[in-house]
Scaffold this active site. Structure first.
Site: not given
Ligand code: ACM
Ligand code: ZN
Length: 546
Positions: A486-488, A273, A169, A198, A336-337
């Site tokens: 997490w680095t959004e 992702h 991110r 990602d 995930d997701e």
């Protein structure tokens, strides 16, 4: 008379402050299991410029340990201690192996007038003894430093003590990643979960697929701030963002971590992702694209096509190179997701479901079982090569691959279910251990945006990773605890430091110390610990002390 007392008090103060030297304090973070002061005599050990660090001959790791100790002592006191394999002059700090313990990371420290002995059950144990000694010392320049006689016996509660850094991110440089690893060592952590890929960027060179980095590591711009009212009316910064680690960089970082007894667990998140990979190789997606590396945060409906044989070729090729670079037994394959929207519409995915005889039941859709198929395929491939997979708790939807270790992030529920099914578990519940969450409820006053939530130091400190609803056999499956970053919303390394410090102090106490909680006592130790953060020049959050 009054003045006489005041004067003698002042003299005594000057005397103890300057001549007798500064005292060491063994109340550190994370707190050792046992600290017995005074059992080895009443006279302290006095550290001087001439004190020598002695380590066993012909042991490179122990030599490196001695160098670390010398560097750390110089950091905090300014003393330059020499190292060597022969004790030419006592007293000395001696580093030895051979501690009898069932825990390979155990160490003991024995301090008497005659010297300091750090003994480990392994070289790693010695390293943690060195960390303890380093954290005990007063920071500053003193004529001499006094170590009250003491016996410390210590070992970690959990063998897996992890921290995640997302470099997709936002990209962080090799020097910054090394700094993160140094901070992990300071907190007795031993597993670096490196989130390398990602939707917003592919950050590791894969020789067989050069476009993953020539295309997939670059994005046009980045989302600036939040979604407005959770609608996709986004603001963007207009600044291109990119970066990746070459395979040589990766090797250098893996070696750097290993010197500090930290294993790097790479994560290639699949089958969701994956937009950065789809932008590079659109034939790997269900629709064929075109795709662009994402510039905003969220969950993409575009995922790897699970019905395309090229996808399986791609994945095994990528993991061949990953296994070359990372010696870790554990490899993280995400899971995930992963929305099933595309798969439900895709002729190839539907044909695969048919060909494999995959059926829905009252618990899960056939597309969910298709994801289980993909994860099991990769798990089998990696286990043929002697590796083991870790997956996010979504891999329980359908059927988790046999032997998979589950990382429980959506609270503890996945971890509880997995432990009952006999899977090993790493606890990373977002409601305690996601450090991209706020540390204050007063979001407006925070210096940076965070993703939301509220995980302050005291909440983290009081978290118990062994759920009361599990029996002892099930609890034994909880092999570790991890904190995720997490680095959004994290754009630079100062902000990384602000988000993890001092919350990692609380994480370290869960991972290493375990046992009974005493928050006021912890806070006192933390208050001393942050002096070391200050000396290192780290940015840290101050909420816990207000
Ligand atoms: C995750 O936070 N999506 C694992
Ligand atoms: Zn498909």
């Amino acid at each position: 008379m009054k003045n006489y007392f005041a004067l003698s008090f002042l003299l005594l103060f000057l005397f103890t402050g300057n001549v007798k030297g500064q005292k060491v304090d063994y109340q550190i973070v994370p707190l050792p299991k046992e600290i017995k002061e005074g059992t080895t005599g009443n006279t302290p050990f006095v550290l001087m410029q001439s004190t020598r660090i002695v380590y066993p001959k012909h042991n490179k790791q122990m030599q490196r340990n001695a160098e670390f100790l010398s560097e750390y002592v110089k950091d905090v006191t300014g003393y330059s201690l020499k190292i060597g394999t022969r004790k030419i002059k006592s007293p000395a700090i001696s580093l030895t192996l051979g501690l009898q313990s069932s825990n390979p990371e155990a160490y003991s420290i024995n301090i008497s007038e005659a010297g300091i002995q750090i003994q480990g059950a392994s070289e790693a144990g010695v390293f943690y003894g060195i960390q303890a000694l380093r954290k005990s010392m007063p920071i500053g320049k003193y004529a001499q430093i006094e170590f009250p006689s003491v016996e410390i016996n210590d070992y970690p509660e959990f063998g897996y003590r992890g921290a995640l850094l997302d470099i997709s991110r936002h990209f962080f440089t090799k020097e910054e990643v090394k700094e993160y690893i140094d901070m992990m060592a300071l907190h007795n952590m031993n597993r670096f979960h490196w989130h390398l890929t990602d939707d917003q960027g592919w950050r590791i060179e894969i020789k067989k697929y050069p476009e993953l980095t020539s295309i997939g590591s670059q994005r046009k711009e980045s989302q600036n701030g939040y979604y407005e009212n959770h609608e996709r009316i986004l603001k963007f910064d207009g600044i291109p963002h990119g970066g990746f680690f070459t395979q040589d960089d990766i090797k250098e970082v893996v070696a750097y971590a290993a010197e500090r007894y930290i294993t790097i667990i790479p994560e290639i998140d699949l089958p969701g992702h994956m937009v950065s990979a789809l932008a590079s190789y659109p034939e790997l997606g269900c629709t064929g694209g075109p795709y662009n590396v994402w510039t905003h945060w969220g969950i993409s409906e575009d995922v790897l096509c699970a019905g395309n044989e090229k996808t399986y070729q791609f994945l095994t090729d990528v993991f061949d190179e990953i296994m070359e670079l990372f010696p870790s037994t554990y490899i993280h394959i995400g899971g995930d997701e992963c929305p099933k929207t595309r798969w439900a519409q895709c002729p190839k995915c539907q044909a695969k479901i048919k060909a494999e005889g995959i059926k829905s039941d009252d618990k899960h859709t056939k597309e969910e079982y298709l994801q289980s198929y993909v994860m099991k395929y990769m798990s089998d491939y990696l286990s043929e090569h002697g590796r083991k997979i870790i997956g996010w708790d979504e891999i329980l939807e359908g059927e988790a691959a046999p032997g998979a270790t589950i990382m429980s992030w959506r609270g503890e529920a996945g971890g509880i279910e997995a432990a009952r099914l006999g899977h090993d578990v790493i606890m990373v519940p977002n409601n305690y251990l996601y450090l991209d969450y706020y540390q204050s409820k007063d979001y407006e006053s925070e210096p940076y945006y965070a993703i939301g939530g509220y995980n302050p130091v005291d909440k983290i400190y009081n978290y118990n990773p062994l759920p009361a609803s599990l029996n002892e056999t099930e609890k034994a499956h909880i092999i570790g605890v991890q904190a995720n970053l997490w680095t959004e919303y994290i754009k630079d390394f100062k902000q990384v430091e602000y988000m993890i410090l001092p919350r990692w102090g609380a994480v370290a106490e869960i991972q290493w110390t375990g046992g009974a909680k005493d928050y006021p006592a912890f806070l006192k130790r933390l208050d001393k610990f942050v002096k070391l953060y200050q000396a290192k020049g780290y940015t840290y959050a101050k909420h816990a002390f207000q």
